[in-house]
Design an enzyme around this catalytic site. Structure first.
Site, short mmCIF file in Angstrom:
data_model
loop_
_atom_site.label_atom_id
_atom_site.label_comp_id
_atom_site.label_asym_id
_atom_site.label_seq_id
_atom_site.Cartn_x
_atom_site.Cartn_y
_atom_site.Cartn_z
N ASP A 1 -1.14 -5.45 9.12
CA ASP A 1 -2.12 -4.44 8.70
C ASP A 1 -3.37 -5.21 8.31
O ASP A 1 -3.34 -6.03 7.38
CB ASP A 1 -1.57 -3.64 7.51
CG ASP A 1 -2.46 -2.44 7.19
OD1 ASP A 1 -3.56 -2.35 7.78
OD2 ASP A 1 -2.06 -1.61 6.37
N TRP B 1 0.85 -1.18 0.00
CA TRP B 1 0.00 0.00 0.00
C TRP B 1 0.89 1.24 0.00
O TRP B 1 1.83 1.33 0.81
CB TRP B 1 -0.88 -0.03 1.26
CG TRP B 1 -1.81 1.10 1.45
CD1 TRP B 1 -2.60 1.69 0.51
CD2 TRP B 1 -2.08 1.79 2.69
NE1 TRP B 1 -3.35 2.69 1.09
CE2 TRP B 1 -3.05 2.77 2.43
CE3 TRP B 1 -1.60 1.65 3.99
CZ2 TRP B 1 -3.54 3.62 3.41
CZ3 TRP B 1 -2.09 2.48 4.97
CH2 TRP B 1 -3.05 3.47 4.67
N LYS C 1 -13.46 -0.38 5.38
CA LYS C 1 -14.05 -1.20 4.31
C LYS C 1 -15.15 -2.11 4.85
O LYS C 1 -16.21 -2.21 4.27
CB LYS C 1 -13.01 -2.08 3.63
CG LYS C 1 -11.61 -1.52 3.57
CD LYS C 1 -11.43 -0.51 2.47
CE LYS C 1 -10.00 0.02 2.53
NZ LYS C 1 -9.69 1.00 1.55
C1 LMR Z 1 -6.53 2.11 -1.19
O1 LMR Z 1 -5.48 1.46 -1.13
O2 LMR Z 1 -7.01 2.53 -2.25
C2 LMR Z 1 -7.31 2.39 0.06
O3 LMR Z 1 -6.76 1.74 1.12
C3 LMR Z 1 -7.58 3.84 0.25
C4 LMR Z 1 -6.37 4.60 0.72
O4 LMR Z 1 -6.46 5.28 1.73
O5 LMR Z 1 -5.31 4.51 0.09
#
Ligand code: LMR
Length: 412
Positions: free
Chosen positions: A220, A138, A257
Site C-alpha cells: 500500500d 490503517w 496526499k
Molecule cells: C487516514 O488514515 O487518516 C487517511 O488515510 C484517511 C482515511 O481515508 O482513512
C-alpha cells in the site's frame, strides 16, 4: 391515507459503528469550543490549519481547462486514463524497460479503490488461506479484506515499550504461521498509523521471507514523495522487491496526499507478473472486476496528475510542493517533541521525531486520549495516533500543554 410497512426487513441488522476516523470528524464538527483542534484524519493542512491546494495542481488545472474539448466527459476505457496510469507506474517503479509488458496498471478510485480492487482480484486469483495485516494497520485495511471475505491474520509490527518496530517477532510469526499463497500487506513507506518503517536491511529480510515461503507481497503506497520529500527514497522498498526479479508483487498507489487530491479519489493498482501472458490474463480479470463495480473511473484528476507527471516544469514544481509539505511536517514533529521535553512531560518523546510521514503513534493511552478530548477539545484517534499535519506554529503550544496535562492527570 398513507400507510407505512408494519415491519422492516432491516431491523434485524446488527448495528455497525461508524469508522473511527470519520466518527472523530463528526464529534469534532459538533464541538463548539473555540480552541478545538482535530488531529484525526490524515489530511495535510498549512500553518493556518487550512487545506492546501498544491500550486502545481493549480497550474495543471489551468492547462487541463485550456485543453478541454467536447470529449472531456466521455467514458474512459475500463482500465482508466492510460497517460495517467502509465506515468503513475513509471513514477513508482522507475524505468522498467522491457519489463513493462509484465505489468498491468489500472486507474482506480484512490488508494482505497486500489486496495479493494487488489483484494478482490487476489482473492479470486490466488485463493489465499489468509491475508496478513500489520498490527496495527490503517483501519480500512480490515474493512476491505473483511468485505472480500478472506481470513485476516495479524503480524506483529509495533513494540509499545520500544516505541518502534517489533522486527524479530514479525519475522518469527510469518516464518512459523504463514503458508504459501497467503497475501501480506506491506506499507511501502510512512507506515500508517505508526510512522515506523523497516530499514533497508529489514526490507531485504522480508523479501527473502516472501520468496522462501511463497507469500504474495501487496504494497500500500499512499505517501510516495510525501514521507521523506524524496520520491526515490519513498519508492525504495517497492523498487527493491521488483529489482530482485524473483517476486510477483502488487501495489495500491494513492495520489490523495502527495498531490492533495483527496476528494478527487485518484489512485492506481499495479500488478507486476512473471510473464506478459500472465499480465494480459490478469488484465482481463481486473477489467471485469472494475467493470462490475465502477465501469470506468472519473477523468478530471487523472488528467491533472498526468499533466504534472509528464510536463518537466510541472514535475519540478511538484517536487518543491512535496518538499514544502514534508519539511513542514518534520518541523512540526521537532516542535512538538521539544515542547513536551521543555514542559517535562513524563515519558520519552524522541519517537515523535524518528517516526516519518503524516502520523505519529504517540504512545498516549486511550484514557489519556479521552482526557485530552474532554479537557482540551483536541481530537485524536483512540490508538494515540496523531496527524502531525494538523499541528501549526499557532496551536502547538496548546496541544503540547493538553498532552502534558493529560499524561500527568492519568498518572495522579
Ligand atoms: C487516514 O488514515 O487518516 C487517511 O488515510 C484517511 C482515511 O481515508 O482513512
Amino acid at each position: 391515507m398513507s400507510s407505512i410497512p408494519t415491519h422492516s426487513s432491516f431491523s434485524a441488522l446488527n448495528a455497525i459503528p461508524l469508522d473511527s476516523i470519520y466518527n472523530l470528524k463528526e464529534l469534532f464538527a459538533a464541538d463548539k469550543h473555540e480552541e478545538k483542534v482535530i488531529l484525526g484524519s490524515g489530511v495535510y493542512r498549512d500553518d493556518n490549519s487550512r487545506p492546501w491546494v498544491l500550486p502545481t495542481v493549480e497550474k495543471a488545472e489551468e492547462a487541463v481547462n485550456k485543453a478541454q474539448d467536447s470529449g472531456r466527459y466521455e467514458y474512459l476505457p475500463i482500465t482508466g486514463y492510460a497517460p495517467f496510469h502509465t506515468a503513475a507506474r513509471d513514477l513508482l517503479f522507475g524505468p522498467l524497460g522491457e519489463k513493462v509488458t509484465r505489468v498491468v496498471s489500472v486507474h482506480t478510485l484512490a488508494g482505497t479503490g486500489a486496495n479493494s480492487l487488489g483484494a478482490r482480484f487476489l482473492k479470486e486469483a490466488l485463493k489465499p488461506s489468509a491475508v496478513w495485516l500489520s498490527d496495527p494497520t490503517w483501519v480500512n485495511h480490515y474493512n476491505i479484506w473483511e468485505l472480500v471475505g478472506v481470513e485476516i491474520k495479524k503480524y506483529p509490527y509495533w513494540n509499545a515499550s520500544k516505541r518502534g518496530l517489533d522486527f524479530e517477532k514479525l519475522i518469527d510469526q510469518l516464518e512459523t504461521e504463514a503458508v504459501p499463497g497467503d497475501v501480506i500487506v506491506l506499507h511501502a513507506c510512512a507506515h500508517n498509523p505508526t510512522g515506523v518503517d523497516p530499514t533497508k536491511e529489514q526490507w531485504k529480510i522480508i523479501a527473502d521471507l516472501c520468496e522462501k515461503k511463497g507469500l504474495f507481497p501487496f504494497f500500500d503506497c499512499a505517501y510516495l514523495g510525501f514521507a521523506s520529500g524524496n520520491l526515490d527514497e519513498d519508492a525504495w522498498a517497492v523498487r527493491y522487491f521488483e529489482s530482485r526479479g524473483t517476486l510477483e508483487i502488487a501495489v495500491a498507489q494513492s495520489f490523495s496526499k502527495n498531490m492533495g487530491l483527496y476528494g478527487e479519489r485518484l489512485g492506481a493498482f499495479h500488478l507486476l507478473t512473471a510473464s506478459a501472458d500472465a499480465a494480459s490474463k490478469a488484465k482481463g480479470h481486473l477489467s471485469r472486476l472494475q467493470r462490475g463495480q465502477v465501469s470506468t473511473p472519473p477523468t478530471r484528476a487523472a488528467r491533472i496528475a498526468a499533466t504534472i507527471l509528464t510536463t518537466p516544469e510541472l514535475f519540478q514544481s511538484w517536487l518543491l510542493d512535496l518538499q514544502e509539505m514534508s519539511s513542514r511536517i518534520k518541523n512540526m514533529r521537532q516542535l512538538l517533541r521539544d515542547a513536551l521535553v521543555s514542559l517535562g512531560t513524563p515519558g520519552n518523546w524522541d519517537h515523535i521525531t524518528t517516526q516519518i510521514g503524516m502520523f505519529s503513534y504517540t504512545g498516549l493511552t486511550p484514557e489519556q486520549v479521552a482526557i485530552i478530548q474532554a479537557d482540551s477539545h483536541v481530537y485524536l484517534l483512540n490508538s494515540g495516533r496523531v496527524s502531525i499535519a494538523g499541528l501549526t506554529t499557532k496551536n502547538i503550544k496548546y496541544i503540547a500543554e493538553a498532552i502534558d496535562a493529560a499524561v500527568r492527570k492519568s498518572q495522579s
